[in-house]
Write a protein that holds these residues in place. Structure first.
Motif, PDB file in Angstrom:
ATOM      1  N   MET A 191      -2.308 -38.558  -2.593  1.00  0.00           N
ATOM      2  CA  MET A 191      -3.511 -39.359  -2.424  1.00  0.00           C
ATOM      3  C   MET A 191      -3.223 -40.787  -2.889  1.00  0.00           C
ATOM      4  SD  MET A 191      -7.370 -38.672  -3.728  1.00  0.00           S
ATOM      5  CE  MET A 191      -7.328 -39.351  -5.360  1.00  0.00           C
ATOM      6  N   LEU A 192      -3.646 -41.720  -2.086  1.00  0.00           N
ATOM      7  CA  LEU A 192      -3.433 -43.135  -2.363  1.00  0.00           C
ATOM      8  C   LEU A 192      -4.765 -43.858  -2.176  1.00  0.00           C
ATOM      9  CD1 LEU A 192      -1.166 -45.176  -2.991  1.00  0.00           C
ATOM     10  CD2 LEU A 192      -0.778 -45.376  -0.544  1.00  0.00           C
ATOM     11  N   VAL A 193      -5.167 -44.634  -3.180  1.00  0.00           N
ATOM     12  CA  VAL A 193      -6.435 -45.357  -3.133  1.00  0.00           C
ATOM     13  C   VAL A 193      -6.221 -46.794  -3.607  1.00  0.00           C
ATOM     14  CG1 VAL A 193      -7.848 -43.287  -3.470  1.00  0.00           C
ATOM     15  CG2 VAL A 193      -7.109 -44.608  -5.451  1.00  0.00           C
ATOM     16  N   VAL A 194      -7.229 -47.625  -3.380  1.00  0.00           N
ATOM     17  CA  VAL A 194      -7.199 -49.000  -3.884  1.00  0.00           C
ATOM     18  C   VAL A 194      -8.308 -49.173  -4.912  1.00  0.00           C
ATOM     19  CG1 VAL A 194      -6.186 -49.980  -1.793  1.00  0.00           C
ATOM     20  CG2 VAL A 194      -8.645 -49.936  -2.042  1.00  0.00           C
ATOM     21  N   LYS A 195      -8.062 -50.101  -5.845  1.00  0.00           N
ATOM     22  CA  LYS A 195      -9.028 -50.318  -6.914  1.00  0.00           C
ATOM     23  C   LYS A 195      -8.799 -51.711  -7.487  1.00  0.00           C
ATOM     24  CE  LYS A 195     -10.221 -48.157 -11.361  1.00  0.00           C
ATOM     25  NZ  LYS A 195      -9.924 -46.998 -12.219  1.00  0.00           N
ATOM     26  N   ARG A 196      -9.854 -52.334  -7.911  1.00  0.00           N
ATOM     27  CA  ARG A 196      -9.736 -53.640  -8.560  1.00  0.00           C
ATOM     28  C   ARG A 196      -9.118 -53.445  -9.943  1.00  0.00           C
ATOM     29  NH1 ARG A 196     -13.476 -57.951 -10.704  1.00  0.00           N
ATOM     30  NH2 ARG A 196     -12.349 -59.832 -10.071  1.00  0.00           N
ATOM     31  N   VAL A 197      -8.140 -54.249 -10.276  1.00  0.00           N
ATOM     32  CA  VAL A 197      -7.392 -54.098 -11.521  1.00  0.00           C
ATOM     33  C   VAL A 197      -8.281 -54.282 -12.752  1.00  0.00           C
ATOM     34  CG1 VAL A 197      -6.574 -56.484 -11.748  1.00  0.00           C
ATOM     35  CG2 VAL A 197      -5.155 -54.611 -12.614  1.00  0.00           C
ATOM     36  N   TYR A 198      -9.381 -54.994 -12.597  1.00  0.00           N
ATOM     37  CA  TYR A 198     -10.293 -55.233 -13.718  1.00  0.00           C
ATOM     38  C   TYR A 198     -11.237 -54.059 -13.968  1.00  0.00           C
ATOM     39  CZ  TYR A 198      -8.685 -60.046 -13.269  1.00  0.00           C
ATOM     40  OH  TYR A 198      -7.904 -61.165 -13.198  1.00  0.00           O
TER      41      TYR A 198
END
Length: 118
Positions: A1-8
């Protein structure tokens, strides 16, 4: 599973392997607080493309095309990233610093990686 997320965003247990995919380190964020496992700045958009885009949604379609073309030419860095990601069966999170959650390089990179596996 691969997702994106804001580093903050707060670090979560289900983030898995945390990969920063920006060329520049996020402002105001310490390395300890970011808890980055890999800084994949070699797969980030070139400085020229990043500056041209400027996170302007009106340029989104062209940015996606140009960035995908850069990724296609960046064979070694993409192979290294794929190798790192495949080693983490718990999943991974592509992290970005931009405010816009829909118009950022991590979204394009995720789609590019998914298209390569299709």
């Amino acid at each position: 599973m691969l997702v994106v997320k804001r580093v903050y965003a707060p670090v979560a247990e289900d983030d898995g392997f945390r990969v920063l995919v920006d060329r520049l380190w996020p402002r105001g964020l310490s390395k300890a607080a970011a808890r980055i496992d890999l800084w994949a700045k070699d797969v980030a958009p070139s400085d020229a493309l990043r500056q041209w885009f400027g996170h302007d949604p009106a340029k989104w379609d062209v940015f996606q095309h140009r960035y995908s073309a850069e990724l296609a030419k960046n064979v070694d860095a993409m192979a290294a990233l794929r190798s790192e990601l495949s080693a983490h069966v718990r999943g991974a999170t592509l992290l970005y610093a931009a405010h816009d959650e829909q118009h950022n390089n991590a979204v394009v990179l995720l789609r590019y990686l998914q298209a390569q596996h299709a």
